[in-house]
Scaffold this motif. Structure first.
Motif, PDB file in Angstrom:
ATOM      1  N   UNK A  45     115.761 136.183 -12.510  1.00  0.00           N
ATOM      2  CA  UNK A  45     117.130 135.250 -12.167  1.00  0.00           C
ATOM      3  C   UNK A  45     115.990 134.092 -11.364  1.00  0.00           C
ATOM      4  N   UNK A  46     115.291 133.768 -11.699  1.00  0.00           N
ATOM      5  CA  UNK A  46     114.093 131.536 -11.361  1.00  0.00           C
ATOM      6  C   UNK A  46     115.094 130.752 -12.480  1.00  0.00           C
ATOM      7  N   UNK A  47     115.923 131.307 -13.335  1.00  0.00           N
ATOM      8  CA  UNK A  47     115.959 130.544 -14.203  1.00  0.00           C
ATOM      9  C   UNK A  47     117.627 129.725 -14.053  1.00  0.00           C
ATOM     10  N   UNK A  48     117.643 130.835 -12.662  1.00  0.00           N
ATOM     11  CA  UNK A  48     119.191 129.940 -12.113  1.00  0.00           C
ATOM     12  C   UNK A  48     119.235 129.307 -11.341  1.00  0.00           C
ATOM     13  N   UNK A  49     119.707 128.384 -10.917  1.00  0.00           N
ATOM     14  CA  UNK A  49     119.591 127.606  -9.787  1.00  0.00           C
ATOM     15  C   UNK A  49     120.421 127.929  -8.984  1.00  0.00           C
ATOM     16  N   UNK A  50     120.621 129.081  -7.477  1.00  0.00           N
ATOM     17  CA  UNK A  50     121.316 128.998  -6.397  1.00  0.00           C
ATOM     18  C   UNK A  50     121.663 127.703  -5.362  1.00  0.00           C
ATOM     19  N   UNK A  51     122.880 127.465  -5.135  1.00  0.00           N
ATOM     20  CA  UNK A  51     123.043 126.180  -3.918  1.00  0.00           C
ATOM     21  C   UNK A  51     124.157 127.232  -2.971  1.00  0.00           C
ATOM     22  N   UNK A  52     123.642 126.903  -1.657  1.00  0.00           N
ATOM     23  CA  UNK A  52     124.726 128.081  -1.283  1.00  0.00           C
ATOM     24  C   UNK A  52     125.972 126.994  -0.885  1.00  0.00           C
ATOM     25  N   UNK A  53     126.605 126.739  -0.131  1.00  0.00           N
ATOM     26  CA  UNK A  53     127.465 126.183   0.733  1.00  0.00           C
ATOM     27  C   UNK A  53     127.017 125.951   1.960  1.00  0.00           C
ATOM     28  N   UNK A  54     126.316 126.022   2.455  1.00  0.00           N
ATOM     29  CA  UNK A  54     125.932 125.212   3.067  1.00  0.00           C
ATOM     30  C   UNK A  54     124.819 123.266   2.847  1.00  0.00           C
ATOM     31  N   UNK A  55     123.780 124.268   1.652  1.00  0.00           N
ATOM     32  CA  UNK A  55     122.851 123.215   0.985  1.00  0.00           C
ATOM     33  C   UNK A  55     123.540 122.069   0.564  1.00  0.00           C
ATOM     34  N   UNK A  56     125.361 122.564  -0.385  1.00  0.00           N
ATOM     35  CA  UNK A  56     125.947 121.945  -0.681  1.00  0.00           C
ATOM     36  C   UNK A  56     126.420 121.077   0.432  1.00  0.00           C
ATOM     37  N   UNK A  57     126.778 120.939   1.226  1.00  0.00           N
ATOM     38  CA  UNK A  57     127.487 120.065   2.560  1.00  0.00           C
ATOM     39  C   UNK A  57     126.278 119.657   3.043  1.00  0.00           C
ATOM     40  N   UNK A  58     125.352 119.627   2.616  1.00  0.00           N
ATOM     41  CA  UNK A  58     124.260 119.272   3.732  1.00  0.00           C
ATOM     42  C   UNK A  58     123.705 118.080   3.243  1.00  0.00           C
ATOM     43  N   UNK A  59     124.051 117.880   2.158  1.00  0.00           N
ATOM     44  CA  UNK A  59     123.284 116.638   1.378  1.00  0.00           C
ATOM     45  C   UNK A  59     124.463 115.310   2.044  1.00  0.00           C
ATOM     46  N   UNK A  60     124.007 114.769   2.079  1.00  0.00           N
ATOM     47  CA  UNK A  60     124.410 113.176   3.039  1.00  0.00           C
ATOM     48  C   UNK A  60     125.509 112.389   2.305  1.00  0.00           C
ATOM     49  N   UNK A  61     126.587 111.988   2.712  1.00  0.00           N
ATOM     50  CA  UNK A  61     127.706 111.059   1.335  1.00  0.00           C
ATOM     51  C   UNK A  61     126.767 109.787   1.458  1.00  0.00           C
ATOM     52  N   UNK A  62     125.813 109.515   1.565  1.00  0.00           N
ATOM     53  CA  UNK A  62     125.226 108.019   1.502  1.00  0.00           C
ATOM     54  C   UNK A  62     124.299 108.914   0.396  1.00  0.00           C
ATOM     55  N   UNK A  63     124.036 109.984   0.232  1.00  0.00           N
ATOM     56  CA  UNK A  63     123.422 110.107  -0.510  1.00  0.00           C
ATOM     57  C   UNK A  63     123.056 110.881  -2.162  1.00  0.00           C
ATOM     58  N   UNK A  64     124.946 111.051  -2.411  1.00  0.00           N
ATOM     59  CA  UNK A  64     126.018 111.473  -3.081  1.00  0.00           C
ATOM     60  C   UNK A  64     125.754 110.401  -3.943  1.00  0.00           C
ATOM     61  N   UNK A  65     125.622 110.752  -6.023  1.00  0.00           N
ATOM     62  CA  UNK A  65     125.525 109.931  -6.587  1.00  0.00           C
ATOM     63  C   UNK A  65     126.849 109.356  -7.344  1.00  0.00           C
ATOM     64  N   UNK A  66     127.414 108.300  -7.874  1.00  0.00           N
ATOM     65  CA  UNK A  66     128.273 108.297  -8.206  1.00  0.00           C
ATOM     66  C   UNK A  66     128.965 109.429  -9.961  1.00  0.00           C
ATOM     67  N   UNK A  67     130.156 109.918  -9.374  1.00  0.00           N
ATOM     68  CA  UNK A  67     130.394 110.906 -10.343  1.00  0.00           C
ATOM     69  C   UNK A  67     131.373 110.266 -11.421  1.00  0.00           C
TER      70      UNK A  67
END
Length: 312
Positions: A102-124
Motif C-alpha cells: 500500500x505504500x505506493x498509494x498516497x492517502x490524504x485525510x480530510x484533516x490533512x487536506x484542509x490543513x494546507x493554508x490558502x496562501x500556500x495553495x498553488x494556482x490551479x
C-alpha cells in the motif's frame, strides 16, 4: 508550495479577449505542436517506412507459409499466441503482487487536506473538454463550483468546439458561474480531446493542471488532497493520479463489473506499475500534472485519442 500563476511563462490572455491571430496560432500548436517538435512521438504519422515494410513483409511471409504449410503455420501461430498470453498473465500477476504494498498509494485525510493554508495553495487550472454533451453541462458546472478551493486561485476552462451549438446553448442556460470560463475551440480536424486540451492550455494560469470529463463528479476535497500529496512527495513526481470509480456501480451487473475492474486497476495494478518503475498509463481524467512538466514534454498529441496513456 506558493507559486505565481505564470512562473516564467507569458501571461495568457483572458478568455474572450484573444485575437484571431492568437486563436489561429494556438489552434495550429494544439494540433501540430508535438508533431513539429518531436515527430516520432506523435501519431500524426501512424507508421514510419520501416514499420510499414516490416509489417507487409511479415504478413506476406505468414500468408506464404499458410499456403504451403497450413498445419505447421497454424501450430506455430497458436504456440506463439499462447506464449504471449502466458507472459501477459505472468506480468499482470507480478504487477498485482507488487501493488499489494500500500505504500505506493498516497492517502490524504480530510484533516490533512484542509490543513494546507490558502496562501500556500498553488494556482490551479481544470480543463474540461466536452463535445455534444448538453445533458451533463449543468451537473458539471455544479460539481466544479462545489470544489473546496479558493476561487481566486481556481480556473475552470470548459472546452467546447465552436460549432457544438447544443452544448454551448446548454452551458449558457445553466448559467456559467464566475469560476467557469467557456473556451470555444476553433472547429477543425482532428476533433480530439487532446487537441481541445492543448488549445485550453494556452489560456491556463495554473501551476497544476488537471482534466475532468464532462460527466465527472469530483470529490469535494480532491484538489486540496493533491496539493498535500505533492508537498509530501519528492520534487521528481510529475503527476498525481486520483482513483476513479463509477458513481452508479450498484445499478446493474455491467456497472458492477466496470466498478470492480476500476478498483483492480487503480487499487493494485497502477501501484504495481509504480513499484516497477514502469511507464504509467494515466487515466483519462483526474490526473493532476505539474504545468512545467507538461510544457517540457510537449503537452498532448493532437492526433492521439489515447492521450493520457500516451502522455504517461
Amino acid at each position: 508550495m506558493t507559486t505565481t500563476p505564470t512562473e516564467g511563462r507569458p501571461t495568457p490572455p483572458r478568455v474572450g479577449t484573444e485575437t484571431e491571430e492568437f486563436r489561429a496560432a494556438a489552434l495550429y500548436d494544439a494540433i501540430n505542436g508535438l508533431a513539429d517538435r518531436n515527430p516520432l512521438a506523435s501519431a500524426a504519422i501512424a507508421f514510419v517506412p520501416w514499420q510499414k515494410y516490416t509489417a507487409i513483409g511479415a504478413a506476406l511471409s505468414l500468408l506464404a507459409c499458410g499456403v504451403f504449410a497450413p498445419v505447421g503455420t497454424l501450430l506455430v501461430v497458436t504456440v506463439v499466441c499462447t506464449i504471449g498470453y502466458l507472459l501477459a498473465m505472468i506480468d499482470r500477476l507480478l504487477l498485482f503482487s507488487r501493488g499489494l504494498d500500500a505504500s505506493a498509494i498516497v492517502t490524504v485525510t480530510d484533516e490533512e487536506a484542509r490543513a494546507v493554508p490558502d496562501d500556500r495553495l498553488p494556482y490551479y487550472t481544470i480543463l474540461v473538454p466536452a463535445y455534444d454533451e448538453p445533458e451533463v453541462v449543468g451537473d458539471l458546472i455544479a460539481a466544479m463550483t462545489g470544489l473546496d478551493y479558493p476561487a481566486d486561485k481556481l480556473q475552470v476552462l470548459l472546452l467546447l468546439e465552436e460549432d457544438d451549438e447544443v452544448t454551448i446553448e446548454a452551458a449558457a442556460r445553466s448559467g456559467v458561474s464566475d469560476s467557469v470560463d467557456v473556451v470555444l475551440v476553433p472547429a477543425g480536424d482532428p476533433r480530439t480531446k487532446p487537441k481541445a486540451c492543448n488549445y485550453g492550455l494556452h489560456f491556463a494560469t495554473g501551476t497544476i493542471v488537471t482534466i475532468f470529463d464532462a460527466e465527472d463528479l469530483p470529490e469535494r476535497l480532491q484538489l486540496r488532497r493533491v496539493v498535500a500529496a505533492f508537498e509530501r512527495l519528492p520534487d521528481t513526481v510529475a503527476c498525481v493520479q486520483a482513483k476513479l470509480a463509477f458513481h452508479n456501480g450498484s445499478q446493474n451487473l455491467l456497472t458492477g463489473w466496470f466498478t470492480a475492474d476500476y478498483a483492480l486497476w487503480f487499487g493494485y495494478l497502477l501501484p504495481g506499475l509504480m513499484a516497477s518503475t514502469s511507464p504509467i498509463p494515466l487515466g483519462g481524467t483526474s490526473n493532476h500534472l505539474r504545468r512545467d512538466v507538461i510544457d517540457e514534454v510537449g503537452a498532448w498529441d493532437g492526433f492521439n485519442v489515447t492521450e493520457d496513456a500516451d502522455l504517461g
